[in-house]
Design an enzyme around this catalytic site. Structure first.
Site, short mmCIF file in Angstrom:
data_model
loop_
_atom_site.label_atom_id
_atom_site.label_comp_id
_atom_site.label_asym_id
_atom_site.label_seq_id
_atom_site.Cartn_x
_atom_site.Cartn_y
_atom_site.Cartn_z
N ASP A 53 1.51 6.07 2.63
CA ASP A 53 0.93 4.59 2.89
C ASP A 53 -0.61 4.77 2.75
O ASP A 53 -1.05 5.73 3.76
CB ASP A 53 1.32 4.02 4.30
N LYS B 53 8.36 5.24 18.41
CA LYS B 53 7.70 6.52 18.66
C LYS B 53 8.56 7.30 19.86
O LYS B 53 8.33 7.45 20.97
CB LYS B 53 6.31 6.07 19.30
N ASP C 287 0.91 -1.14 -0.01
CA ASP C 287 -0.14 0.08 0.04
C ASP C 287 0.83 1.23 0.20
O ASP C 287 0.28 2.28 0.42
CB ASP C 287 -1.10 -0.02 1.15
P1 GTP Z 1 -4.76 -3.23 8.09
O1 GTP Z 1 -5.63 -4.44 8.61
O2 GTP Z 1 -5.66 -2.18 7.86
O3 GTP Z 1 -3.71 -2.96 9.33
O4 GTP Z 1 -4.12 -3.74 6.93
P2 GTP Z 1 -2.82 -4.88 6.60
O5 GTP Z 1 -3.28 -5.97 7.45
O6 GTP Z 1 -2.63 -4.73 5.13
O7 GTP Z 1 -1.67 -4.35 7.72
P3 GTP Z 1 -0.35 -3.33 7.07
O8 GTP Z 1 -0.73 -2.35 6.44
O9 GTP Z 1 0.27 -3.19 8.33
O10 GTP Z 1 0.47 -4.43 6.40
C1 GTP Z 1 1.73 -4.22 5.52
C2 GTP Z 1 1.83 -4.74 4.55
O11 GTP Z 1 2.20 -6.28 4.94
C3 GTP Z 1 0.82 -4.88 3.53
O12 GTP Z 1 1.32 -4.91 2.41
C4 GTP Z 1 0.06 -6.11 3.83
O13 GTP Z 1 -0.56 -6.58 2.65
C5 GTP Z 1 1.34 -7.10 4.32
N1 GTP Z 1 0.76 -8.08 5.19
C6 GTP Z 1 0.53 -7.86 6.49
N2 GTP Z 1 0.47 -9.20 7.20
C7 GTP Z 1 0.66 -10.00 6.31
C8 GTP Z 1 0.57 -11.53 6.11
O14 GTP Z 1 0.26 -12.17 7.40
N3 GTP Z 1 1.08 -12.11 5.03
C9 GTP Z 1 1.36 -11.51 4.05
N4 GTP Z 1 1.57 -12.27 2.98
N5 GTP Z 1 1.35 -10.04 3.93
C10 GTP Z 1 0.89 -9.48 4.92
#
Ligand code: GTP
Length: 362
Positions: free
Chosen positions: A219, A163, A112
């Protein structure tokens, strides 16, 4: 070269859009978010991209395949049976990332992140320092609500501080990495955070260097930042005099409109507006600082500001929508309704302002 994009998060903070579509496939400026990254990776010679997927693989493949073909890259899905976090997916995809990889390095991206991706600069910097990893950092004016990164004069990362109460650095992790395949041996194929568990150890071994991003960065995983990112991205296109922006008497400031969308006379659209394919906007409508996703119809004399309208919505006449409202797919809003800071879940019909404004409508 190869890349792995982390697309397995649940995207809870971008609901209700992510109820209909995994976050990486939600359109940002009329293209699935992740396709902006695939296009930029292809430009620096990446030919194989691993999508680290945790759910809805078919939907992901379907919406990305067309772009992958266009950019000439091979997409491989690496499917987790349980969420492996931000590091575990690298261990799971080890065989794919190491196979036929003479460069010995691969990109890793959070899905993202929107910016003017500095992939070539990363490659040059990574080759020059020769350490295990390159991490892109972005300077922010107020670092106190982020994890910050402390570097020395040689751009080696010394530590990560969550932080900080007192100023020690204004650089935050931009979510773009270039890593040697050898670092995968540091990770086990179990739920692991690359930011919290792997990078601090690599930094302690002086194996991680930072390159600073000079362009915009956002982001876009929450609605407020998705709209802020849209504004930054459109301004970036304007700077480049991009043909993707539209001009004319109906448009004010930076505006992107899919060629299949119909905008009637008497509307004023902009600034910072993106309208998706097959949308219809009737006369007298005013839209600013907003995103309208594919297939939505907005009837005459409505007003939309600072909001995201999901796919296939039907918005009535004299409707007013503002204050970071976000509507899911297939929402119907009847004439003369006023919605401020309202989140509407997919497939809802809203007839009355009183019960709607400022609420989450389930
Ligand atoms: P929120 O539920 O809104 O917090 O979004 P998110 O689940 O995408 O979490 P976050 O934005 O913190 O994740 C950062 C990046 O890591 C994003 O590109 C997610 O798609 C990816 N990501 C987070 N958790 C996992 C996981 O368990 N597996 C994989 N393959 N990607 C993950």
């Amino acid at each position: 070269m190869k890349a792995l994009i982390l697309v397995g998060g649940f995207g809870t903070r971008l609901r209700p859009l992510t109820f209909s579509c995994p976050k990486p496939c939600v359109e940002f400026c009329n293209k699935p978010i992740v396709c902006h990254q695939i296009e930029a990776l292809a430009k620096v010679g990446v030919t194989e991209i691993v999508l680290a997927i945790n759910y809805q693989p078919e939907m992901m493949r379907e919406s990305i395949e067309k772009y992958a073909r266009e950019y000439g890259v091979n997409i491989i899905c690496s499917q987790e049976t349980t969420p492996l976090g931000t590091a575990g997916p690298l261990a799971l995809a080890k065989d794919i990332l190491t196979r036929d990889n003479p460069e010995g390095s691969f990109f890793v991206l959070n899905s993202d992140i929107i910016c003017d991706y500095p992939f070539q600069e990363m490659i040059d910097f990574h080759r020059a320092h020769g350490k295990e990893g390159t991490l892109v950092v972005f300077p922010v004016p107020d670092p106190s609500r982020y994890g910050v990164i402390v570097t020395n004069e040689a751009n080696e990362i010394l530590s990560f501080v969550e932080k900080p109460k007192e100023f020690i650095s204004n650089k935050i992790n931009a979510g773009l990495y270039l890593l040697k395949t050898s670092m995968i041996d540091r990770i086990e194929p179990k739920p692991t955070s690359i930011e919290r568990e792997i990078f601090p150890v690599m930094a302690a071994d002086r194996q991680l260097c930072a390159v600073t991003l000079k362009s915009f960065w956002m982001d876009i995983g929450i609605p407020k930042d998705y709209l802020a990112g849209t504004e930054l991205y459109l301004a970036h296109l304007a700077k480049k005099n991009s043909q993707e922006l539209i001009h004319g008497s109906k448009f004010a400031g930076n505006v992107m409109i899919d060629p299949t969308a119909e905008i009637e006379e008497g509307c004023i659209i902009g600034p910072n507006v993106c309208i998706g394919p097959n949308c219809k906007v009737k006369s007298g409508t005013r839209i600013s600082n907003s995103v309208i996703l594919a297939g939505t119809e907005i009837n005459s004399h409505s007003w939309i500001n600072g909001s995201i309208i999901g796919w296939k919505n039907k918005i009535g006449r004299w409707v007013r929508i503002e204050g970071l409202s976000v509507f899911g797919e297939d929402v119907v809003v009847k004439d003369e309704v006023f919605l401020n800071a309202t989140i509407i879940l997919p497939h809802k019909e809203i007839k009355d302002s009183e019960f709607a404004a400022g609420k989450i409508l389930l």
